[in-house]
Enzyme design. Structure first.
Site, short mmCIF file in Angstrom:
data_model
loop_
_atom_site.label_atom_id
_atom_site.label_comp_id
_atom_site.label_asym_id
_atom_site.label_seq_id
_atom_site.Cartn_x
_atom_site.Cartn_y
_atom_site.Cartn_z
CB ALA A 1 -0.89 -0.02 1.23
CD GLU B 1 2.30 -5.62 5.72
OE1 GLU B 1 3.15 -6.51 5.92
OE2 GLU B 1 1.42 -5.70 4.84
N GLY C 1 0.67 -5.03 1.11
CA GLY C 1 -0.62 -5.09 0.41
C GLY C 1 -0.51 -5.71 -0.97
CD GLU D 1 -2.14 -7.63 3.39
OE1 GLU D 1 -1.93 -6.46 3.02
OE2 GLU D 1 -2.52 -7.92 4.54
N1 DAK Z 1 4.58 3.27 -0.78
C1 DAK Z 1 4.94 4.43 -1.37
N2 DAK Z 1 6.05 4.60 -2.11
C2 DAK Z 1 6.84 3.53 -2.28
C3 DAK Z 1 6.54 2.28 -1.71
C4 DAK Z 1 5.33 2.17 -0.94
N3 DAK Z 1 4.92 1.00 -0.41
N4 DAK Z 1 7.52 1.42 -2.05
C5 DAK Z 1 8.38 2.12 -2.81
N5 DAK Z 1 7.98 3.39 -2.95
C6 DAK Z 1 8.64 4.46 -3.69
C7 DAK Z 1 9.87 4.96 -2.95
O1 DAK Z 1 9.52 5.88 -1.95
C8 DAK Z 1 10.64 5.58 -4.09
O2 DAK Z 1 10.09 6.82 -4.39
P1 DAK Z 1 11.04 8.16 -4.52
O3 DAK Z 1 11.77 8.24 -3.25
O4 DAK Z 1 11.93 7.85 -5.69
O5 DAK Z 1 10.05 9.26 -4.77
C9 DAK Z 1 10.36 4.65 -5.26
O6 DAK Z 1 9.15 3.96 -4.92
C10 DAK Z 1 11.44 3.61 -5.48
O7 DAK Z 1 11.66 2.95 -4.23
P2 DAK Z 1 13.11 2.73 -3.62
O8 DAK Z 1 14.01 3.86 -3.97
O9 DAK Z 1 12.92 2.46 -2.18
O10 DAK Z 1 13.57 1.43 -4.42
P3 DAK Z 1 14.58 0.28 -3.95
O11 DAK Z 1 14.79 -0.56 -5.15
O12 DAK Z 1 15.79 0.88 -3.27
O13 DAK Z 1 13.81 -0.53 -2.82
C11 DAK Z 1 11.87 -1.69 -1.88
C12 DAK Z 1 12.68 -1.28 -3.17
C13 DAK Z 1 10.58 -2.37 -2.37
C14 DAK Z 1 12.71 -2.71 -1.11
C15 DAK Z 1 11.59 -0.45 -1.03
O14 DAK Z 1 11.02 0.57 -1.87
C16 DAK Z 1 10.65 -0.74 0.11
O15 DAK Z 1 11.04 -1.28 1.12
N6 DAK Z 1 9.38 -0.31 -0.06
C17 DAK Z 1 8.37 -0.41 0.99
C18 DAK Z 1 7.88 -1.84 1.13
C19 DAK Z 1 6.85 -1.97 2.25
O16 DAK Z 1 7.16 -1.69 3.41
N7 DAK Z 1 5.65 -2.39 1.92
C20 DAK Z 1 4.53 -2.54 2.85
C21 DAK Z 1 3.75 -1.23 2.86
S1 DAK Z 1 2.48 -1.26 4.11
C22 DAK Z 1 -5.10 -1.49 4.79
C23 DAK Z 1 -4.80 -2.79 4.43
C24 DAK Z 1 -3.52 -3.08 4.00
C25 DAK Z 1 -2.54 -2.14 3.94
C26 DAK Z 1 -2.85 -0.86 4.28
C27 DAK Z 1 -4.13 -0.51 4.72
N8 DAK Z 1 -6.40 -1.15 5.28
C28 DAK Z 1 -7.32 -2.23 5.57
C29 DAK Z 1 -6.85 0.16 5.34
C30 DAK Z 1 -1.21 -2.50 3.48
C31 DAK Z 1 -0.11 -1.93 4.04
C32 DAK Z 1 1.19 -2.05 3.37
O17 DAK Z 1 1.34 -2.65 2.30
#
Ligand code: DAK
Length: 259
Positions: A67, A133, A110, A113
């Site tokens: 997400a 997460e 997400g 998921e």
């Molecule tokens: N959200 C927003 N932006 C993201 C992102 C994300 N999840 N993942 C990557 N980006 C963006 C980065 O910020 C970056 O943007 P700029 O800084 O260039 O503007 C761009 O994508 C490239 O990312 P990286 O520079 O970080 O790229 P790398 O190759 O170095 O790293 C990575 C790739 C996938 C390892 C890293 O980006 C990373 O760790 N990303 C976050 C992964 C993560 O933590 N995912 C879980 C998110 S929480 C809900 C139900 C479910 C959910 C929410 C609500 N409700 C019922 C309401 C779900 C929650 C989640 O998924």
């Protein structure tokens, strides 16, 4: 499909509808707008008789990195409680046609998921699955703790959810999270070929088969077997059952009518 989307690339190949998540600047992070478009595209394919199976995919680098953290970061508990976000996953689950999640690269949070809400997951050998997460001070919120546990069992699910570690495509195959791993070079073609094979089957039987397998997650064994028996018997009211069995006896390819 004539509708245009800002965060998706949508096309049809034969009887396969292909929805590609396309937000490359954010590794396909699932913003509200993207999810809204995804549901519209899935519902349009579901309503289209020329489509037998749907593929949801991303880019080579990312199926979806979760997400959109930037959108969620400042939210209050009340905003999260009243967010339409969770409804998107429920809407994916309500699609009646089979959905293949074709995963390459990052499939996190997400994104994982979303893939698990589809009917089966196939992966490129570059794919990485994770529920990170915990590293953000939260837990999976779109079914991850439940669907992952059903897919891979308690120990692996706990390992992934408590540490946030990513698993490879080969591990995901060994754990039963994905059904097939394809070489990166041919992955999308291979995934579409699999979906085309599914799309070529009898449409009513496909729909009923999907319902019956999904029932296994929602019922006791006895209730599930009863559901299956009724669904099985029901198919003898379809033209396609007569055609499928006649074609076998006559040693020819069946000509499904979807009736
Ligand atoms: N959200 C927003 N932006 C993201 C992102 C994300 N999840 N993942 C990557 N980006 C963006 C980065 O910020 C970056 O943007 P700029 O800084 O260039 O503007 C761009 O994508 C490239 O990312 P990286 O520079 O970080 O790229 P790398 O190759 O170095 O790293 C990575 C790739 C996938 C390892 C890293 O980006 C990373 O760790 N990303 C976050 C992964 C993560 O933590 N995912 C879980 C998110 S929480 C809900 C139900 C479910 C959910 C929410 C609500 N409700 C019922 C309401 C779900 C929650 C989640 O998924």
């Amino acid at each position: 499909m004539s509708e245009s989307y800002a965060n998706l690339l949508v096309r049809q190949e034969g009887r396969v509808g292909i929805v590609q998540l396309h937000r490359p600047q954010a590794l396909n992070a699932l913003s509200g707008d993207l999810m809204d478009e995804l549901i519209r595209a899935l519902q349009a394919f579901d309503a289209d008789d020329s489509i037998g199976c749907i593929v949801v995919t991303g880019s080579e680098k990312a199926f979806a990195a979760g997400a959109d953290i930037k959108q969620m970061a400042g939210a209050s508990v009340v905003e999260m409680m009243s967010s339409p976000f969770i409804g998107y996953w429920d809407a994916v689950q309500k699609v009646s046609k089979p959905i293949v999640a074709a995963v390459s690269g990052y499939c996190l949070g997400g994104g994982c998921e979303l893939a698990m809400t589809c009917d089966l997951i196939v992966a490129s050998d570059t794919a990485q699955f994770g529920q990170p997460e915990i590293n953000l001070g939260i837990i999976p919120g779109a079914g991850g703790t439940q669907r992952l546990t059903r897919a891979v069992g308690k120990s692996v699910a706990m390992d992934m959810v408590l540490t946030g570690r990513r698993i490879s495509a080969q591990e995901a195959l060994a754990f039963g999270l994905v059904s097939r791993v394809f070489p990166a070079q041919s992955f999308l073609d291979d995934s579409i070929a699999l979906a085309a094979e599914i799309a070529d089957k009898a449409p009513v039987a496909l729909r009923v088969a999907k319902e019956a397998v999904n029932r296994a997650f929602e019922s006791t064994l006895a209730e599930g077997v009863l559901f299956e028996r009724r669904a099985f018997n029901l198919l003898f009211a379809t033209e396609d059952q007569k055609e499928g069995m006649a074609a076998f006896v006559e040693k020819r390819k069946p000509d499904w009518k979807g009736k």
